[in-house]
Design a protein around this motif. Structure first.
Motif, mmCIF file in Angstrom:
data_model
loop_
_atom_site.group_PDB
_atom_site.id
_atom_site.type_symbol
_atom_site.label_atom_id
_atom_site.label_comp_id
_atom_site.label_asym_id
_atom_site.label_seq_id
_atom_site.Cartn_x
_atom_site.Cartn_y
_atom_site.Cartn_z
ATOM 1 N N THR A 29 44.144 43.933 53.308
ATOM 2 C CA THR A 29 44.364 45.098 52.782
ATOM 3 C C THR A 29 43.342 45.753 52.052
ATOM 4 O O THR A 29 42.266 45.327 52.201
ATOM 5 C CB THR A 29 45.479 44.821 51.684
ATOM 6 N N GLY A 30 43.608 47.012 51.489
ATOM 7 C CA GLY A 30 42.428 48.001 50.567
ATOM 8 C C GLY A 30 42.309 46.826 49.411
ATOM 9 O O GLY A 30 42.900 46.086 49.080
ATOM 10 N N LYS A 31 41.212 47.258 48.863
ATOM 11 C CA LYS A 31 40.756 46.633 47.571
ATOM 12 C C LYS A 31 41.619 47.484 46.322
ATOM 13 O O LYS A 31 41.611 48.573 46.137
ATOM 14 C CB LYS A 31 39.612 46.581 47.317
ATOM 15 N N GLU A 39 37.232 50.724 45.071
ATOM 16 C CA GLU A 39 36.076 50.074 45.941
ATOM 17 C C GLU A 39 36.451 50.193 47.411
ATOM 18 O O GLU A 39 37.515 49.865 47.934
ATOM 19 C CB GLU A 39 35.968 48.745 45.583
ATOM 20 N N PRO A 40 35.349 50.789 48.139
ATOM 21 C CA PRO A 40 35.742 50.841 49.414
ATOM 22 C C PRO A 40 35.638 49.417 50.271
ATOM 23 O O PRO A 40 35.310 48.309 49.516
ATOM 24 C CB PRO A 40 34.399 51.644 50.195
ATOM 25 N N ILE A 57 36.331 43.063 44.519
ATOM 26 C CA ILE A 57 37.029 44.097 44.329
ATOM 27 C C ILE A 57 36.491 45.400 43.784
ATOM 28 O O ILE A 57 37.065 46.401 43.712
ATOM 29 C CB ILE A 57 38.510 43.847 43.889
ATOM 30 N N GLY A 58 35.391 45.112 43.026
ATOM 31 C CA GLY A 58 34.778 46.191 42.640
ATOM 32 C C GLY A 58 33.360 45.567 41.780
ATOM 33 O O GLY A 58 33.295 44.428 41.466
ATOM 34 N N SER A 59 32.552 46.825 41.197
ATOM 35 C CA SER A 59 31.460 46.373 40.551
ATOM 36 C C SER A 59 30.812 47.744 39.824
ATOM 37 O O SER A 59 31.074 48.875 40.393
ATOM 38 C CB SER A 59 30.340 45.779 41.302
#
Length: 203
Positions: free
Chosen positions: A179-181, A186-187, A39-41
């Protein structure tokens, strides 16, 4: 979120007399995030990187559906999901890496349209389904009742129902919830694959 679900339940209970058959069920199963659930970094000079992931977990909830015309149904559902939350750290400067793991709560609220292959009086009823709704992601470290970050999405899948009697049934579902993150802007999209079993009361 609870008020949204109650509003949907009230609206469906007012459907016309064409909805002559109903199911109310308690469901349990497992959810698995495809592609690692990233979901992110964040990355820094020197190669240091942290990656955030949602992991798999149990799924418990309820479904209510109203059949009409024998082969189709409107369905609303709620599911609570307890998922792993991981922070993966890679630090080349120290030649080290680590994984921190905790848990996160996820609430799912969905409407689905269901199309059955056999009539509602049949003992075995294969079906396909698709619909839309919203998922509330509660940040790690907060209770399940805390306010989460809401992402709208959709799901699709299918399964099979077995009418054990004129009052009881059992069903198996496989659905991909998209769904979106959450949390990190994060895209990209999350694919949360549900595998579940539901014990149903038939009316």
């Amino acid at each position: 979120m609870r008020s949204t679900l109650l509003l949907a339940l009230t609206a469906l209970s007012c459907l016309p007399a064409a909805a002559q058959y109903a199911e109310i069920g308690i469901t349990g199963g497992y959810s698995r995030f495809r592609s690692g659930g990233e979901i992110g970094s964040i990355g820094q000079f020197g190669g240091f990187q942290e990656t955030y992931q949602l992991g798999n977990g149990i799924r418990i909830g309820a479904r209510m559906s109203f059949d009409y015309r024998g082969y189709f149904a409107h369905e609303i559902s709620y599911a609570w999901q307890r998922s792993k939350y991981r922070i993966l750290t890679d630090d080349p400067s120290n030649a080290s890496s680590s994984v921190y793991e905790t848990s996160s709560n996820i609430h799912n609220y969905y409407y689905n349209f269901v199309a059955h292959a056999t009539h509602r009086g049949s003992a075995v009823r294969p079906f396909i389904t698709g619909g839309g709704g919203m998922t509330s992601f509660v940040p790690p470290g907060y209770s399940a009742l805390s306010r989460g970050q809401t992402k709208f999405g959709y799901n699709y899948g299918g399964g099979i129902k077995f009418n054990l009697s004129d009052r009881y049934g059992i069903r198996f579902d496989v659905r991909d919830h998209i769904t979106g993150k959450p949390f990190y802007q994060e895209p990209g999209r999350l694919h949360n694959v549900e595998t579940s079993m539901t014990f149903s009361f038939l009316f």
